[in-house]
Design a protein around this motif. Structure first.
Motif, PDB file in Angstrom:
ATOM      1  N   LEU A   1     -16.126   4.683   3.011  1.00  0.00           N
ATOM      2  CA  LEU A   1     -16.575   3.293   2.729  1.00  0.00           C
ATOM      3  C   LEU A   1     -17.337   3.161   1.441  1.00  0.00           C
ATOM      4  O   LEU A   1     -18.108   4.031   0.768  1.00  0.00           O
TER       5      LEU A   1
ATOM      6  N   TRP B   1     -19.610   1.376   0.211  1.00  0.00           N
ATOM      7  CA  TRP B   1     -20.816   1.050   0.254  1.00  0.00           C
ATOM      8  C   TRP B   1     -21.782   2.224   0.629  1.00  0.00           C
ATOM      9  O   TRP B   1     -22.999   2.270   1.023  1.00  0.00           O
TER      10      TRP B   1
ATOM     11  N   GLU C   1     -14.024 -11.467   2.593  1.00  0.00           N
ATOM     12  CA  GLU C   1     -14.389  -9.952   2.616  1.00  0.00           C
ATOM     13  C   GLU C   1     -13.823  -9.247   3.826  1.00  0.00           C
ATOM     14  O   GLU C   1     -13.147  -8.186   3.525  1.00  0.00           O
TER      15      GLU C   1
ATOM     16  N   LEU D   1     -10.617  -6.199   3.492  1.00  0.00           N
ATOM     17  CA  LEU D   1     -10.708  -4.494   3.837  1.00  0.00           C
ATOM     18  C   LEU D   1      -9.377  -4.176   4.188  1.00  0.00           C
ATOM     19  O   LEU D   1      -8.467  -4.507   4.574  1.00  0.00           O
TER      20      LEU D   1
ATOM     21  N   TYR E   1     -17.143  -3.563   9.678  1.00  0.00           N
ATOM     22  CA  TYR E   1     -17.278  -5.134   9.455  1.00  0.00           C
ATOM     23  C   TYR E   1     -18.656  -5.659   9.037  1.00  0.00           C
ATOM     24  O   TYR E   1     -18.688  -6.242   8.155  1.00  0.00           O
TER      25      TYR E   1
ATOM     26  N   ALA F   1     -19.761  -4.272   5.407  1.00  0.00           N
ATOM     27  CA  ALA F   1     -18.644  -4.873   4.641  1.00  0.00           C
ATOM     28  C   ALA F   1     -19.127  -6.448   4.311  1.00  0.00           C
ATOM     29  O   ALA F   1     -18.970  -6.752   3.213  1.00  0.00           O
TER      30      ALA F   1
END
Lengths: 267, 250
Positions: free
Chosen positions: A83, A85, B139, B143, B166, B169
């Motif tokens: 991920l 982030w 967005e 992914l 989700y 993100a």
């Protein structure tokens, strides 16, 4: 451990990747799967991982039929899949968080799972350090090198204590020295853990270095598994030895026979 | 990597702003451009009185609009981003509506929804709605398949994917869309508040002060509206910095 029985699979009507394809991986074995692109090696891995469904036949792991991802199967992909982030630490924790989110339901997480925060933390630290990225815990994936990202992805998988490790071209995006370093790391891992593993690669040397058995796939519909036993796995530093080179050319020949003739019957 | 706005850069910007205002006031030397030395104390004084209430009315309307827009646009954007087939049907329509300045629908909304605070909120919400919708959709569809697959392989089903992939993100996208559209939202609010209400900064600036030539008071209203936009901008920016730390690392 893994039984692939009379597997059929293709994308759409006309395509056939596997037809009546069967092979068995014993517990504790390290396999590599090699073949040209489009031969279905990643598909085979996804089928075993439960991310794709066979059109015919079945795959059993520990005698249990695979219909969806199995909680104790660890999967590492070529693109690390971290991920962006989350820090390395949070990424490594992700699987544990998902397990906690569902609780021990046997579907998303092992039914006999135990959640001990302290033990989990120790395990995270252990694997991060074992993979040499303990000091990068608070970095984000974008701050890491490719090799470090792949190490983080491996740590994230191993923290979940899988009993089966599947890897899809895990090192193919890496520079040669880093790739060889990680091959060494993974071979050591297998020696220490004796975990059953299946690594997909398109690199002949990698297949020989990492696989105790090598499954060779080809571009025509795969019917008969071509399995090469290999006692040279772990020969990381012996790439220029005659044995090693011979093994590589044996694989290369097997890769080439495809379209011309059906392989010799072993059934 | 994005560049952070620092406290110091904000401070120097503010000082320059008031400095230039003062210089312009001296140069123009007419009642239409009073000096900040007159306006700022008046502003501080009035904010604790009636101006404060106008400010509060405007602030509430924008907040309500942001809330309504986010609640509807974010889930819809996520859904479209995840369902390419439906998206391919909806996206031409969205592409047509997106660039239309929604303010032109003001009279239509007044007639259909009625003359109330609700219709003003709806007008602003529609503007923000499309901004968020488009960003969240993009967005979610950007992914990587491999990211989703590897998180699935860690055991995630639909719910965990939403919670751990989700949602985080799309959150930075929602915030950026909000921050960018908040200026437009306040501008539209200014127009919407000029009629059919007796509260709000738009009403205060145009009806209560400008039309009766109370220029210094008018400027307090302008300052209020400016401050409203600025506060919202920086509040969202502060949340963004917290949420999207990974975008600001060196």
């Amino acid at each position: 451990m893994i039984e692939v029985q009379n597997l059929y699979f293709g994308y759409g009507e006309a395509s056939c990747l596997f037809a009546d394809f069967s092979f068995t991986v014993e517990k504790g074995e390290a396999w590599t799967v090699i073949g040209p692109s489009g031969c279905g090696k990643t598909t085979l891995l996804y089928l075993i991982a439960g991310l794709n469904k066979p059109t015919g036949g079945e795959i059993r792991i520990n005698s249990e039929k695979i219909t969806r991802p199995r909680p104790s199967t660890g999967l590492v992909l070529q693109d690390h899949g971290l991920l962006p982030w989350a820090t390395v630490l949070d990424n490594t924790r992700l699987g544990l968080k998902i397990r906690k989110f569902y609780g021990p339901d046997g579907k998303h997480s092992p039914a006999d799972m135990q959640m001990d925060e302290k033990k989990n933390k120790e395990r995270i630290d252990y694997w991060l350090n074992w993979l040499g990225i303990g000091r990068l815990q608070n970095m984000y994936p974008a701050q890491l090198s490719r090799g470090q990202r792949q190490r983080a992805a491996i740590a994230r998988t191993l923290v979940l204590e899988p009993d089966l490790l599947l890897m899809d071209e895990p090192f193919s995006a890496l520079d040669a020295p880093i790739r060889e370093e990680l091959q060494k790391v993974m071979f050591q891992f297998h020696q220490q853990s004796k975990m059953t593993s299946l690594i997909v690669t398109h690199d002949i040397e990698e297949a020989v270095v990492l696989g105790e058995k090598i499954l060779v796939l080809d571009n025509c519909c795969n019917r008969f598994p071509k399995i090469v036993p290999n006692d040279l796995s772990g020969a990381v530093g012996k790439r220029s030895d005659p044995d090693f080179i011979m093994k590589c050319s044996q694989i290369r020949e097997l890769l080439a026979v495809c379209a011309n003739s059906p392989p010799l019957k072993e059934h | 990597m994005k560049k952070k706005a620092t406290f110091l850069s904000t401070l120097s910007g503010t000082i320059m702003f008031f400095g230039l205002w003062q210089l312009a006031a001296l140069a123009v030397n007419r009642p239409i451009l009073p000096s900040p030395v007159v306006v700022v104390p008046l502003f501080l004084n009035n904010m604790t009185a009636e101006l404060g209430l106008h400010f509060l009315a405007s602030f509430t309307r924008v907040l309500a609009a942001i809330f309504v827009a986010t609640v509807f646009a974010a889930p819809l954007g996520l859904a479209l981003g995840q369902m390419p087939r439906i998206d391919s049907i909806a996206s031409p329509l969205i592409a047509i509506i997106y660039p239309i300045p929604k303010i032109i629908f003001l009279p239509v909304i007044y007639v259909v929804i009625g003359i109330s605070d609700f219709s003003k909120v709806m007008l602003i919400a529609i503007i923000i709605f499309f901004q968020i919708l488009v960003v969240v959709r993009d967005e979610a569809s950007n992914l990587k398949k491999e990211l989703i697959l590897s998180v699935k392989s860690l055991g995630a089903g639909r719910r965990a994917l939403f919670r751990y992939v989700y949602l985080p993100a799309s959150l930075p996208g929602v915030l950026t869309a909000l921050r960018v559209s908040v200026g437009t939202a306040v501008a539209v609010l200014f127009i919407a508040e000029q009629s059919l209400t007796t509260w709000g900064l738009g009403y205060y600036i145009v009806i209560e002060t400008y039309q009766v030539l109370m220029y210094p008071e008018m400027y307090t209203g302008i300052m209020g509206m400016g401050l409203l936009g600025m506060l919202l901008y920086f509040a969202i920016y502060a949340i963004e910095l917290k949420v999207s730390k990974h975008m600001y690392v060196e």
